[in-house]
Design an enzyme around this catalytic site. Structure first.
Site, short mmCIF file in Angstrom:
data_model
loop_
_atom_site.label_atom_id
_atom_site.label_comp_id
_atom_site.label_asym_id
_atom_site.label_seq_id
_atom_site.Cartn_x
_atom_site.Cartn_y
_atom_site.Cartn_z
N THR A 401 -54.33 -54.64 -26.78
CA THR A 401 -55.32 -54.32 -27.82
C THR A 401 -54.66 -53.78 -29.09
O THR A 401 -53.54 -53.29 -29.09
CB THR A 401 -56.38 -53.33 -27.29
OG1 THR A 401 -56.88 -53.80 -26.05
CG2 THR A 401 -57.53 -53.18 -28.26
N GLU A 438 -59.45 -61.48 -20.74
CA GLU A 438 -60.51 -60.47 -20.76
C GLU A 438 -61.35 -60.42 -19.50
O GLU A 438 -61.95 -59.38 -19.20
CB GLU A 438 -61.47 -60.76 -21.92
CG GLU A 438 -61.18 -60.23 -23.28
CD GLU A 438 -60.32 -59.01 -23.41
OE1 GLU A 438 -60.52 -58.02 -22.69
OE2 GLU A 438 -59.45 -59.01 -24.28
N ASP A 441 -61.41 -57.59 -17.07
CA ASP A 441 -62.13 -56.35 -17.36
C ASP A 441 -63.42 -56.25 -16.55
O ASP A 441 -64.05 -55.19 -16.52
CB ASP A 441 -62.46 -56.25 -18.85
CG ASP A 441 -61.39 -55.51 -19.63
OD1 ASP A 441 -60.44 -55.00 -19.01
OD2 ASP A 441 -61.49 -55.43 -20.87
N SER A 465 -65.98 -53.14 -21.95
CA SER A 465 -64.80 -52.85 -22.74
C SER A 465 -64.69 -51.34 -22.96
O SER A 465 -65.68 -50.62 -22.94
CB SER A 465 -64.88 -53.55 -24.10
OG SER A 465 -63.86 -53.10 -24.96
#
Length: 583
Positions: A401, A438, A441, A465
């Site tokens: 990130t 992603e 997650d 997130s």
């Protein structure tokens, strides 16, 4: 303002127009002289600013401000440049969240989080009836969500852009076409994450030598495939990413990945939409804190940490007090317990957002915190509106990130967190950019104790997130601070800590970001940043009841811009290669 030597090395300045300076009238309040940071450096300030984790990306955003662009224009140009120079962390193959605010204090948020393919099921990460270990679920196709950053950028540009769409791409195109130098941080990532970083042959050819080792620091890398991709999107718009050749190539790459191939279709990609969400704002002391709601857990967690501390005299305790850090850790434990229980994509599950940010509820949670003892057990609360239909999931590691912020001459601000999740995402490369991972997650194991978890995988769903782009407004209604961070689940802890540093401890944004990080994600383990004053406080924290304290190496990365008087001052994490740049 004279440009730092590091930027002179990287910045393509030819043809850039300098924006006229905004000189206040004699009656306007004058900002105090900038205080040197702990390292002796003087902060960058100006009528507009960009702060990012890479100097070349910050310069790309600053170029947009020089050309008369808005904070949103600058943020988009920064995101595009980071696709080139910080490929391990973010880019157009991933997604993000954008929080914008105007001079009058109106706040908007855009959700550009990735989505799972329609074929995804709760047991998406199961093989042979058993869940994949987290590390094994990352590389390859199964972890890839439909990227959201370009839809987000197009949505934001349509609403708040001042420059042409094509103009925003030019710095990134130049960096990809003409080349950029490998930095120490990038090379370190290439060394540490060779499994994913070199998974794709195109990536190996870009960043690794014939001996299989990452190219040395300072090596100039040219990425003509990415330059061509960016040129095409600049000319034809964001839709060209989500349809046609790029979409077909992306879907094929995911479906034929050498590891964990998965069914993603061109229809999945074409259907993606960025969504404008209702911002989550709350009051902390005399300040208004605004951030991103679900599927981000950032705003609810940051606000809970702060509001649960409001009854304590944090100012008097100060950053040298072990009691202050004990209180922060205890508040984190409560906030993360609620996060793990309730936060997920609100389009799929009922998230009690109003209840989680209700002052009365948070006052009740705060009453569980003691200045002189540690809570023996921390459980999720029952906020107003909650339906306890879901089980609490155990937190998973997250990495990667990047965050960047921009403010413009009109007083508009953009706080944007962008990610491809783990370093180099899934390791798959399309058109010169990495695809995200992603979907890890989501909770890999969808159920617990016979009940589903809120953040289980579902087709079309957005994974929870930790990203927490945040705007802070002062008692006068003016923006005081724009901030965010990188570092997975530590992001809300980093952001809340920095806000406490600015608002309670009267530190500059730079010094508040530089404070050591304490991280207590819901259980009984507390992590402190190795080699800092917090590690020296471990005996004092143990006396307060924290029996399990682990020191972890610093890997944090935050960026901010603050208003001081009538000017903006930039802040970048000293642990990173970040910098603030004025137009």
């Amino acid at each position: 303002m004279k440009m730092p030597p590091l930027l002179l090395r990287y910045a393509p300045l030819a043809g850039v127009l300098l924006a006229s300076a905004c000189v206040p009238p004699p009656s306007a309040p004058v900002a105090p002289a900038p205080r040197p940071a702990a390292d002796g450096s003087v902060p960058v300030e100006g009528p507009g600013l960009v702060s990012a984790a890479d100097p070349r990306a910050a310069e790309a955003g600053a170029q947009m401000l020089r050309l008369g662009g808005s904070a949103t224009d600058a943020a988009i140009a920064t995101m595009l440049a980071l696709t080139v120079v910080e490929p391990q962390s973010s880019g157009i193959g991933g997604g993000g969240f954008l929080v914008t605010g105007d001079a009058a204090g109106a706040v908007s948020t855009i959700d550009g989080r990735e989505t799972a393919p329609r074929a995804a099921t709760p047991e998406w990460f199961y093989v042979g009836g058993k869940p994949l270990p987290y590390a094994d679920a990352i590389p390859g196709g199964r972890s890839v969500g439909v990227p959201g950053n370009l839809r987000l950028a197009a949505h934001a540009h349509n609403a708040r852009g001042r420059l042409s769409w094509r103009t925003l791409f030019q710095p990134a195109i130049r960096l990809a076409r003409d080349g950029f130098a490998i930095t120490g941080r990038l090379r370190s990532s290439l060394e540490s994450f060779a499994r994913t970083g070199a998974l794709d042959p195109a990536a190996r050819a870009l960043f690794y030598g014939p001996d299989g080792q990452p190219l040395p620091v300072g090596t100039i890398v040219r990425n003509p495939a990415l330059a061509a991709t960016l040129e095409g999107i600049a000319a034809r718009g964001a839709d060209s990413f989500y349809t046609g050749d790029n979409a077909a190539t992306l879907a094929a790459k995911v479906g034929t990945a050498p590891v964990n191939p998965a069914p993603m279709t061109t229809a999945d990609i074409a259907a993606y939409k960025a969504v404008e969400r209702t911002p989550l704002c709350g009051q902390y002391r005399t300040y208004r804190i605004c951030g991103m709601g679900p599927p981000s857990s950032g705003a609810t967690t940051v606000y809970a940490i702060l509001e649960q501390l409001e009854r304590f005299d944090m100012k008097t305790l100060g950053p040298a007090s072990p009691v202050a850090w004990h209180l922060i850790a205890e508040s984190q434990r409560l906030a993360y317990a609620d996060r793990d229980q309730y936060l997920a994509d609100a389009d799929f599950v009922q998230v009690p957002v109003a209840g989680l940010s209700d002052p009365a509820y948070l006052a009740g949670r705060s009453a569980l915190i003691s200045e002189s003892a540690t809570m023996p057990t921390v459980l999720p609360g029952t906020p107003p509106g909650a339906k306890l239909a879901f089980a609490r999931a155990e937190p998973q590691d997250e990495n990667g990130t990047t965050h960047f912020v921009a403010v413009d001459r009109w007083g508009n601000a953009a706080s944007y967190t962008s990610t491809i999740e783990g370093p180099f995402g899934s390791g798959l490369m399309v058109g010169g950019y990495y695809l995200n991972n992603e979907l890890t997650d989501f909770n890999i194991v969808p159920d617990k104790d016979g009940k589903p978890t809120a953040n289980r995988v579902e087709g079309g769903k957005r994974p929870r997130s930790s990203m927490a782009p945040t705007l802070v407004y002062g008692p006068d209604g003016k923006l005081r601070l724009a901030i965010g961070a990188a570092g997975g689940a530590t992001i809300p802890a980093q952001v809340a800590k920095a806000i406490i540093g600015v608002l309670d401890w009267n530190l500059s944004a730079r010094d508040a970001i530089a404070l050591p990080v304490i991280f207590a994600p819901g259980g009984d383990t507390v992590f402190v940043e190795r080699g800092t004053s917090l590690e020296a406080m471990i005996p004092a924290l143990q006396k307060l009841g924290h029996a399990k304290i682990l020191a972890r190496p610093p890997g944090f990365k935050a960026n901010a811009i603050e208003r001081v008087g009538n000017t903006w001052r930039g802040a970048a994490d000293p642990r990173s290669e970040g910098i603030a740049v004025a137009p």
